[in-house]
Design an enzyme around this catalytic site. Structure first.
Site, PDB file in Angstrom:
ATOM      1  N   HIS A  42       0.828  -1.209   0.000  1.00 27.54           N
ATOM      2  CA  HIS A  42       0.000   0.000   0.000  1.00 27.54           C
ATOM      3  C   HIS A  42       0.858   1.252   0.000  1.00 27.54           C
ATOM      4  O   HIS A  42       1.979   1.260   0.516  1.00 27.54           O
ATOM      5  CB  HIS A  42      -0.869   0.037   1.260  1.00 27.54           C
ATOM      6  CG  HIS A  42      -2.168  -0.683   1.118  1.00 27.54           C
ATOM      7  ND1 HIS A  42      -3.378  -0.128   1.487  1.00 27.54           N
ATOM      8  CD2 HIS A  42      -2.466  -1.914   0.652  1.00 27.54           C
ATOM      9  CE1 HIS A  42      -4.357  -0.987   1.262  1.00 27.54           C
ATOM     10  NE2 HIS A  42      -3.820  -2.084   0.757  1.00 27.54           N
ATOM     11  N   SER A  56      -6.347  -5.471  -9.577  1.00 22.07           N
ATOM     12  CA  SER A  56      -6.571  -4.238 -10.341  1.00 22.07           C
ATOM     13  C   SER A  56      -6.433  -2.990  -9.484  1.00 22.07           C
ATOM     14  O   SER A  56      -6.478  -1.876 -10.011  1.00 22.07           O
ATOM     15  CB  SER A  56      -7.951  -4.270 -11.010  1.00 22.07           C
ATOM     16  OG  SER A  56      -8.979  -4.397 -10.046  1.00 22.07           O
ATOM     17  N   GLY A  57      -6.256  -3.144  -8.160  1.00 20.49           N
ATOM     18  CA  GLY A  57      -5.870  -2.021  -7.325  1.00 20.49           C
ATOM     19  C   GLY A  57      -7.017  -1.271  -6.682  1.00 20.49           C
ATOM     20  O   GLY A  57      -8.196  -1.515  -6.950  1.00 20.49           O
ATOM     21  N   GLU A  58      -6.633  -0.320  -5.808  1.00 19.09           N
ATOM     22  CA  GLU A  58      -7.589   0.572  -5.147  1.00 19.09           C
ATOM     23  C   GLU A  58      -7.158   2.013  -5.379  1.00 19.09           C
ATOM     24  O   GLU A  58      -5.966   2.330  -5.339  1.00 19.09           O
ATOM     25  CB  GLU A  58      -7.659   0.312  -3.633  1.00 19.09           C
ATOM     26  CG  GLU A  58      -8.130  -1.079  -3.255  1.00 19.09           C
ATOM     27  CD  GLU A  58      -6.961  -1.982  -2.877  1.00 19.09           C
ATOM     28  OE1 GLU A  58      -5.813  -1.487  -2.757  1.00 19.09           O
ATOM     29  OE2 GLU A  58      -7.192  -3.198  -2.701  1.00 19.09           O
ATOM     30  N   ASN A  97      -4.539   3.964  -3.224  1.00 20.77           N
ATOM     31  CA  ASN A  97      -3.102   3.922  -3.472  1.00 20.77           C
ATOM     32  C   ASN A  97      -2.702   4.492  -4.830  1.00 20.77           C
ATOM     33  O   ASN A  97      -1.543   4.875  -5.015  1.00 20.77           O
ATOM     34  CB  ASN A  97      -2.615   2.473  -3.395  1.00 20.77           C
ATOM     35  CG  ASN A  97      -2.939   1.831  -2.068  1.00 20.77           C
ATOM     36  OD1 ASN A  97      -2.557   2.333  -1.021  1.00 20.77           O
ATOM     37  ND2 ASN A  97      -3.663   0.717  -2.107  1.00 20.77           N
TER      38      ASN A  97
END
Length: 319
Positions: free
Chosen positions: A38, A103-105, A108
Site C-alpha cells: 500500500h 486491479s488495485g484501489e 493507493n
C-alpha cells in the site's frame, strides 16, 4: 497439507516492527509470509504504510521461508519496473517468492494524477500488465501500445525458476476471470459461504495452481477486547455507501463508517479462545491450499506466541 502463513500488515506497523514480527513468525512455526503493498493505510488509526519492496529484501534475507505480496501494476507501478523487482528478488531468493496481481484501489493509485478507471478498464489494464510481466520474466523483448505503454523493454536479471503470477480476486466473478491467466488465485474473507463460492467459481472455470486465502482476525484475552481491537484497527470494514476500490483517502473511509459489530464480524473473525478461532478458520478455509492469518491488533508478538502454543497446533490438527 495446507500451508499456514502469517500476514505482515504494512498499514499498521513500521517496517522495523514487521522485520521482528516475521522473524518471530518463522520461529513459532508459520510456513510462509505475505504482506500488503500500500501507499496509504485504510484509516488514520492504522497510521503506517512502508514500501513493501525494499522491506521484502531485508525480510527475506533474515528468514528462510517463502514470501509473497499482492501488487497492482498499471498506474502507480509500471509493469516493467515490477518485472525487474520480481526478477531481482527471485534471483536472490530462489523458490521463495510469489506475487499476486490485482486491479488495485484508488486509495493507493490516485496519487499519479491519472483518472481512476472503472473496473472493466482496470481489468483490461491488469491483463495487459500481467502478460507483459510474464513475457519479460521469460527473457523476451516487449513492446505494448495499449492501456499500458512499453517500448522495447528487456529484463536482464532473470529468475532461475518460473515465478508464480497469481490472480487476486475478492468476488466470485473476478475469481472466474483470473482462472483464465493466473498461476493460482488469492482471495480474502472470513465468511465460509463467500470463500467457498469464490473457490468454486475459480476451479469450475479451470483455475489451476494453489488457492490462497487471507483471513483477518482479532484474538485477544476477552471477546470484548477482541471486538475493541477490531473496531479501532479494522474499522473500514464498517464503512457504508462507499466502494472499497474507489475511495481516495483514509479520511473518506472514516467518514463513511457506521459503527456496527455485526458489520465488523462480516470482515474479521473475533475470538478470545484459540481453539474456537481455529475451528472458525478451518471452516472458512475449507478447500484452500494456503492460508494467511492477519491479526488486526497492535501486539503482534503476543499474537505470535499464542499461535505457537495454542492456535497453530489446533489449526493444523483441523486442517
Amino acid at each position: 497439507m495446507v500451508e499456514i502463513g502469517y500476514h505482515a500488515s504494512h498499514e499498521q506497523h513500521t517496517p522495523r516492527e514487521l522485520l521482528a514480527a516475521v522473524r518471530l513468525a518463522e520461529l513459532v512455526g508459520f510456513d510462509e509470509v505475505m504482506c500488503s503493498d500500500h501507499l496509504a493505510p485504510w484509516t488514520t488509526a492504522q497510521g503506517q504504510s512502508g514500501f513493501a519492496w525494499s522491506w521484502l529484501g531485508a525480510a527475506m534475507a533474515q528468514t528462510g521461508i517463502p514470501f509473497g505480496l499482492v501488487n497492482a501494476p498499471g498506474q502507480r507501478y509500471h509493469p516493467v519496473v515490477i518485472a525487474q523487482a520480481i526478477g531481482t528478488l527471485a534471483q536472490m531468493f530462489p523458490e521463495r517468492f510469489w506475487i499476486a496481481f490485482g486491479s488495485g484501489e484508488n486509495l493507493n493509485e490516485h496519487v499519479t494524477g491519472d483518472a481512476w478507471p472503472d473496473k472493466p478498464v482496470r481489468q483490461r489494464r491488469l491483463r495487459e500488465s500481467v502478460d507483459a510481466i510474464r513475457a519479460l520474466l521469460d527473457g523476451q523483448r516487449v513492446d505494448v501500445d495499449g492501456l499500458i505503454r512499453i517500448h522495447d523493454a528487456r529484463i536482464w536479471t532473470l529468475p532461475e525458476q518460473p515465478i508464480s503470477l497469481v490472480g487476486a480476486a475478492v468476488s466470485a466473478e473476478t475469481a472466474e476471470w483470473v482462472a483464465e491467466w493466473g498461476d493460482g488465485m488469492i482471495t480474502v474473507g472470513c465468511q465460509a459461504e463467500q470463500t467457498a463460492e469464490v473457490l468454486r467459481r475459480f476451479r469450475d472455470a479451470g483455475g489451476r495452481g494453489p488457492a490462497r486465502l487471507q483471513i483477518h482476525l482479532s484474538l485477544e484475552p476477552t471477546r470484548e477486547a477482541a471486538l475493541a481491537t477490531a473496531r479501532e484497527q479494522w474499522s473500514q470494514t464498517m464503512a457504508q455507501g462507499v466502494s472499497t476500490w474507489d475511495v481516495e483517502n483514509p479520511e473518506d473511509f472514516e467518514a463513511a463508517i457506521v459503527p456496527s459489530d455485526d458489520a465488523l464480524e462480516q470482515g474479521v473473525l473475533i475470538s478470545h479462545d484459540p481453539a474456537d478461532l481455529a475451528e472458525q478458520i478451518a471452516e472458512v478455509a475449507h478447500g484452500y491450499d494456503r492460508i494467511y492469518l492477519h491479526h488486526v491488533g497492535r501486539d503482534q508478538a503476543d499474537f505470535l506466541r499464542r499461535c505457537e502454543t495454542e492456535l497453530l497446533p489446533r489449526l493444523r490438527s483441523l486442517l
